[in-house]
Design a protein around this motif. Sequence first.
Motif, PDB file in Angstrom:
ATOM      1  N   LYS A  73       1.501  10.306   4.712  1.00  0.00           N
ATOM      2  CA  LYS A  73       1.966  11.216   3.670  1.00  0.00           C
ATOM      3  C   LYS A  73       1.663  10.547   2.356  1.00  0.00           C
ATOM      4  N   ARG A  77       2.232   5.482  -5.941  1.00  0.00           N
ATOM      5  CA  ARG A  77       2.333   4.048  -6.201  1.00  0.00           C
ATOM      6  C   ARG A  77       2.380   3.850  -7.706  1.00  0.00           C
ATOM      7  N   GLN A 110     -11.629  -5.202   1.830  1.00  0.00           N
ATOM      8  CA  GLN A 110     -10.947  -3.972   1.418  1.00  0.00           C
ATOM      9  C   GLN A 110     -11.950  -2.830   1.356  1.00  0.00           C
ATOM     10  N   PHE A 144      -6.378   9.440   6.718  1.00  0.00           N
ATOM     11  CA  PHE A 144      -6.138  10.710   6.018  1.00  0.00           C
ATOM     12  C   PHE A 144      -4.872  10.601   5.197  1.00  0.00           C
ATOM     13  N   ILE A 196       0.820  -1.210   0.000  1.00  0.00           N
ATOM     14  CA  ILE A 196       0.000   0.000   0.000  1.00  0.00           C
ATOM     15  C   ILE A 196       0.855   1.262   0.000  1.00  0.00           C
ATOM     16  N   ARG A 197       2.014   1.192   0.644  1.00  0.00           N
ATOM     17  CA  ARG A 197       2.820   2.412   0.706  1.00  0.00           C
ATOM     18  C   ARG A 197       4.219   2.217   0.138  1.00  0.00           C
ATOM     19  N   GLN A 235     -10.124  10.551   4.013  1.00  0.00           N
ATOM     20  CA  GLN A 235      -8.875  10.896   3.293  1.00  0.00           C
ATOM     21  C   GLN A 235      -8.573  12.389   3.242  1.00  0.00           C
ATOM     22  N   SER A 284     -14.499   0.575   5.540  1.00  0.00           N
ATOM     23  CA  SER A 284     -15.656   0.993   4.758  1.00  0.00           C
ATOM     24  C   SER A 284     -15.364   2.213   3.896  1.00  0.00           C
ATOM     25  N   PHE A 335      -5.093   7.105  -5.890  1.00  0.00           N
ATOM     26  CA  PHE A 335      -3.807   6.902  -5.198  1.00  0.00           C
ATOM     27  C   PHE A 335      -3.552   5.442  -4.883  1.00  0.00           C
ATOM     28  N   CYS A 336      -4.525   4.547  -5.085  1.00  0.00           N
ATOM     29  CA  CYS A 336      -4.529   3.242  -4.419  1.00  0.00           C
ATOM     30  C   CYS A 336      -4.198   2.068  -5.345  1.00  0.00           C
TER      31      CYS A 336
END
Length: 461
Positions: A342, A346, A206, A311, A50-51, A272, A244, A168-169
């Motif tokens: 931060k 990705r 997820q 966030f 994820i990061r 977020q 969720s 972003f994911c």
Amino acid sequence: MAKKLFIKTYGCQMNVYDSARMADVLQPLGYSPANSPEDADMVILNTCHIREKAAEKVYSELGRLRRLKDARESAGHGRMVIAVAGCVAQAEGEEIIARAPFVDMVFGPQTYHRLPEMVAQASRAGGAVLNVEFPVEAKFDHLPDHEGPGATSAFLSIQEGCDRFCTFCVVPYTRGAEFSRDGAAIEAEARKLVAAGTREITLLGQNVNAWHGVGTDGGDWRLGRLIRHLAEIDGLERIRYTTSHPRDMDDELIEAHGAVNKLMPYLHLPVQSGSDRILAAMNRQHTADDYLRIIDKLRRARPDLALSSDFIVGFPGETDKDFAATLRLINEVGFAGAYSFKYSARPGTPAAAMGTQVPESVRDERLAGLQQLLGEQETAFHRTKLGAEFPVLFEKPGRKPGQIAGRSPWMQAVVVEAQEALIGRIAICRIVELAAHSLHGVVAALDGERGDAPGTERICA
Ligand code: SAM
Ligand code: SF4
């Protein structure tokens, strides 16, 4: 023959659940848990992507494992099988085998039910086994039941993958399209857990509130209905669900928060950002105001509901004004806890290609400001529990002798001095002191003695 298995898990609760199921799949092959990689015949790294730097961390851990493998094999203690599973395996695939040719198996999150075949293949000579497909058969239909005692609090995966494509994911790429299990299979797994001693179940996905499946009556159910159904299982005392998406928070689910006592009054609902411009660029498909309206409805249904969120600061193009909108939203909601990150690009996601990346120093500064505010809110929330009495589900011995540790209905760690016989049970506790990361209490009564409903609170005069 008896063999030892060590699984190192990175990332979220979904991975914790997957690791436990991998152990279940390997148990009939003779694998039992090892205390450390040094003692293991097989080591699985169950990875998270994820990061930033996730892959680098895995490669450095693989370097360490290679030394262990060489030492073990040259000391004549037999072969050590090394496997990389999870989302880094899914995303990197062949690259792992090219950079770390001593790895025996690389498999994604959708194929671990095929571990027995992979282990057999890996034991034959001829290079590493790679399995990163999204198979047509449902993984859950091919997993064995868990044997042995259940944990007091257990995870139950009901949904996987995601179709929301936040910009972003990586999840939609590593975990694939959204998939919901059938209600009957979920109920059967929940009943088995409860029969093995589990008292609290956290439903996982997820995007768990996107769950929609065939109900036990053949109807088309959504999560609110499923929770009401599971709440009827005798011996199951607490239900939670995570993670969720605000867009999937429908009225039936909101009403369940008011109607189902076993559904705990704590909800992780990531927003977020508080800026509509950034929410649109993130493709979150809701505004800050939509989020506030959902929170309002939830609090009307369940006034003592505590909220947490994720966030991201420094998303591409985020200005000071956008960041100020996030702080405003936090002040308006009042969170009991939160995770803040931060932004990190990705590879392969749309946001990574956005031209307006925020400088690192600005991201650092915003993250510090955000965490300061969220930390203050968390402390203020814990303070509201001083002197309160509420049910605590005890899960394990505490750090100090004579102590046991459990969770409040709002997920807070609670420590009391009491006998270990209370582990696996609920007791009404009075909070007498706040510590840095836990509440300290005394047992006031055993649950049921006073007839308090699960998850309810009394404030002492
Ligand atoms: N499904 C959840 C949702 O919709 O919010 C979140 C799942 S994700 C596994 C957990 C959290 O990681 C996200 O909520 C987000 O805050 C954070 N995250 C995901 N991608 C990120 C990125 N590229 N940079 C920073 N944080 C990220
Ligand atoms: Fe990722 Fe959650 Fe967005 Fe799905 S909803 S793409 S899992 S952040």
